[in-house]
Motif scaffolding. Structure first.
Motif, PDB file in Angstrom:
ATOM      1  N   PRO A 240       0.826  -1.213   0.000  1.00 48.17           N
ATOM      2  CA  PRO A 240       0.000   0.000   0.000  1.00 48.17           C
ATOM      3  C   PRO A 240       0.857   1.259   0.000  1.00 48.17           C
ATOM      4  CG  PRO A 240      -0.820  -1.587   1.604  1.00 48.17           C
ATOM      5  CD  PRO A 240       0.505  -2.107   1.132  1.00 48.17           C
ATOM      6  N   GLY A 241       0.316   2.299  -0.606  1.00 48.69           N
ATOM      7  CA  GLY A 241       1.022   3.569  -0.674  1.00 48.69           C
ATOM      8  C   GLY A 241       1.615   3.861  -2.028  1.00 48.69           C
ATOM      9  N   ARG A 242       1.406   2.965  -2.974  1.00 49.67           N
ATOM     10  CA  ARG A 242       1.909   3.184  -4.335  1.00 49.67           C
ATOM     11  C   ARG A 242       0.995   2.449  -5.312  1.00 49.67           C
ATOM     12  NH1 ARG A 242       3.941  -1.596  -6.108  1.00 49.67           N
ATOM     13  NH2 ARG A 242       4.858  -3.051  -4.615  1.00 49.67           N
ATOM     14  N   ALA A 243       1.160   2.734  -6.592  1.00 47.99           N
ATOM     15  CA  ALA A 243       0.442   1.976  -7.612  1.00 47.99           C
ATOM     16  C   ALA A 243       0.969   0.546  -7.636  1.00 47.99           C
ATOM     17  CB  ALA A 243       0.611   2.642  -8.971  1.00 47.99           C
ATOM     18  N   GLN A 244       0.070  -0.409  -7.773  1.00 48.26           N
ATOM     19  CA  GLN A 244       0.460  -1.816  -7.736  1.00 48.26           C
ATOM     20  C   GLN A 244       0.711  -2.352  -9.150  1.00 48.26           C
ATOM     21  OE1 GLN A 244       0.687  -3.021  -4.541  1.00 48.26           O
ATOM     22  NE2 GLN A 244      -0.030  -0.978  -3.963  1.00 48.26           N
ATOM     23  N   PRO A 245       1.697  -3.231  -9.307  1.00 46.10           N
ATOM     24  CA  PRO A 245       1.789  -3.965 -10.578  1.00 46.10           C
ATOM     25  C   PRO A 245       0.488  -4.720 -10.805  1.00 46.10           C
ATOM     26  CG  PRO A 245       3.698  -4.398  -9.166  1.00 46.10           C
ATOM     27  CD  PRO A 245       2.697  -3.669  -8.321  1.00 46.10           C
ATOM     28  N   SER A 246       0.099  -4.887 -12.060  1.00 47.75           N
ATOM     29  CA  SER A 246      -1.207  -5.486 -12.308  1.00 47.75           C
ATOM     30  C   SER A 246      -1.177  -6.428 -13.500  1.00 47.75           C
ATOM     31  CB  SER A 246      -2.253  -4.395 -12.551  1.00 47.75           C
ATOM     32  OG  SER A 246      -2.003  -3.742 -13.784  1.00 47.75           O
TER      33      SER A 246
END
Length: 299
Positions: A240-246
């Motif tokens: 949490p706290g950043r954009a996640q790989p997806s």
């Protein structure tokens, strides 16, 4: 302005009447009155249907939906009658065509969120709410919510943007009883899918469903739990706290809004074609999502 950069002409097939060309799917009606739904390789992002296709995307969406439909059958029936190719249909429709029951569709996108991101994060930053639901302080991009929430949206035409609406608006549109059924079924299906994905090392951050009625019974329709309709994140890199790989089309969205694309999202200009390396990487993400979730090798 938005919509299709290049709108395709519908394929003419004897015995089928073309009904609608959507962002990804083409709809026909056969002589029995059933819907024939063909998933294309088209990619949509930011309310545009892009000029570049992703090879195998339509088949991945179709085959993954079929896999999920069977995993969810005890929770809610699905609309699929057959996967047989209609007589006279092009050979390249194989594997991406479904013959489905014609339903009385509910005019609501039924969204379930277990994690905070996307438009939910945007609203949370402004008001500490999502679709009018108050959430705790201190959440950030990628935070897991205390419990999954139902955050419905209005269904938009091609080129328009779905809009999040409060639950009370859904109840006003479709009635209190139907709204309660949609919320309960959406959260039940999300919970089942979240647990299945988690066992395979994938976080199901959020997803959207479409439902219709066959007589008095609720039926799940269209696609279900695909990289087009869901956010899938690798569990081992979640932070949490950043954009996640997806595993979804966020990769395409990120390129479109990067300096590399040269596209101004706020302009009225259509987005540019995707470079081959973005096409290849996006295809790989869709295939990986399919293989990790189902345990099957893509053929």
């Amino acid at each position: 302005m938005s919509g299709f950069v290049e709108k395709p002409e519908p394929v003419e097939v004897p015995g089928l009447v073309h009904i609608h060309t959507g962002k990804v799917r083409d709809l026909y009606r056969n002589e029995a009155g059933d819907l024939v739904m063909v998933a294309s390789d088209r990619m949509s992002a930011y309310d545009w249907v892009l000029p570049t296709e992703i090879p195998d995307k339509g088949r991945v969406l179709t085959q993954l939906s079929l896999w999920w439909f069977e995993k969810l059958i005890d929770l809610v029936p699905h609309h699929v009658i057959s996967t047989d190719l209609p007589a006279g249909a092009p050979a390249d429709w194989a594997g991406r065509t479904l013959v489905c029951r014609s339903l009385r569709m509910v005019p609501v996108e039924c969204v379930a969120r277990g994690y905070l991101t996307g438009s939910g994060l945007t609203e949370y930053k402004q008001s500490r709410t999502v679709c009018g639901l108050t959430l705790p302080e201190g959440l950030m991009d990628g935070s897991e919510l205390p419990a999954p929430i139902f955050t419905p949206a209005t269904k938009a035409a091609v080129g328009d943007h779905d809009e999040n609406v409060p639950y009370e608006e859904v109840a006003r549109q479709v009635g209190a009883e139907t709204a309660a059924l949609l919320r309960r079924t959406t959260l039940d299906v999300y919970g089942r899918a979240r647990d299945i994905a988690r066992d395979r090392g994938i976080i199901l951050a959020d997803t959207k469903f479409e439902f219709g009625f066959d007589g008095e019974g609720l039926v799940i329709a269209d696609e279900v739990l695909t990289p087009d309709s869901s956010r899938f994140w690798p569990a081992d890199t979640w932070e949490p706290g950043r954009a996640q790989p997806s595993y979804d089309k966020q990769y395409v969205r990120d390129w479109l809004t990067s300096p590399a694309s040269g596209w101004d999202r706020a302009s009225e200009q259509p987005p540019p074609p995707l470079p081959q390396e973005i096409v290849d990487a996006t295809r790989a993400k869709y295939l990986e999502a399919y293989e990790r979730l189902t345990g099957l090798s893509w053929r």
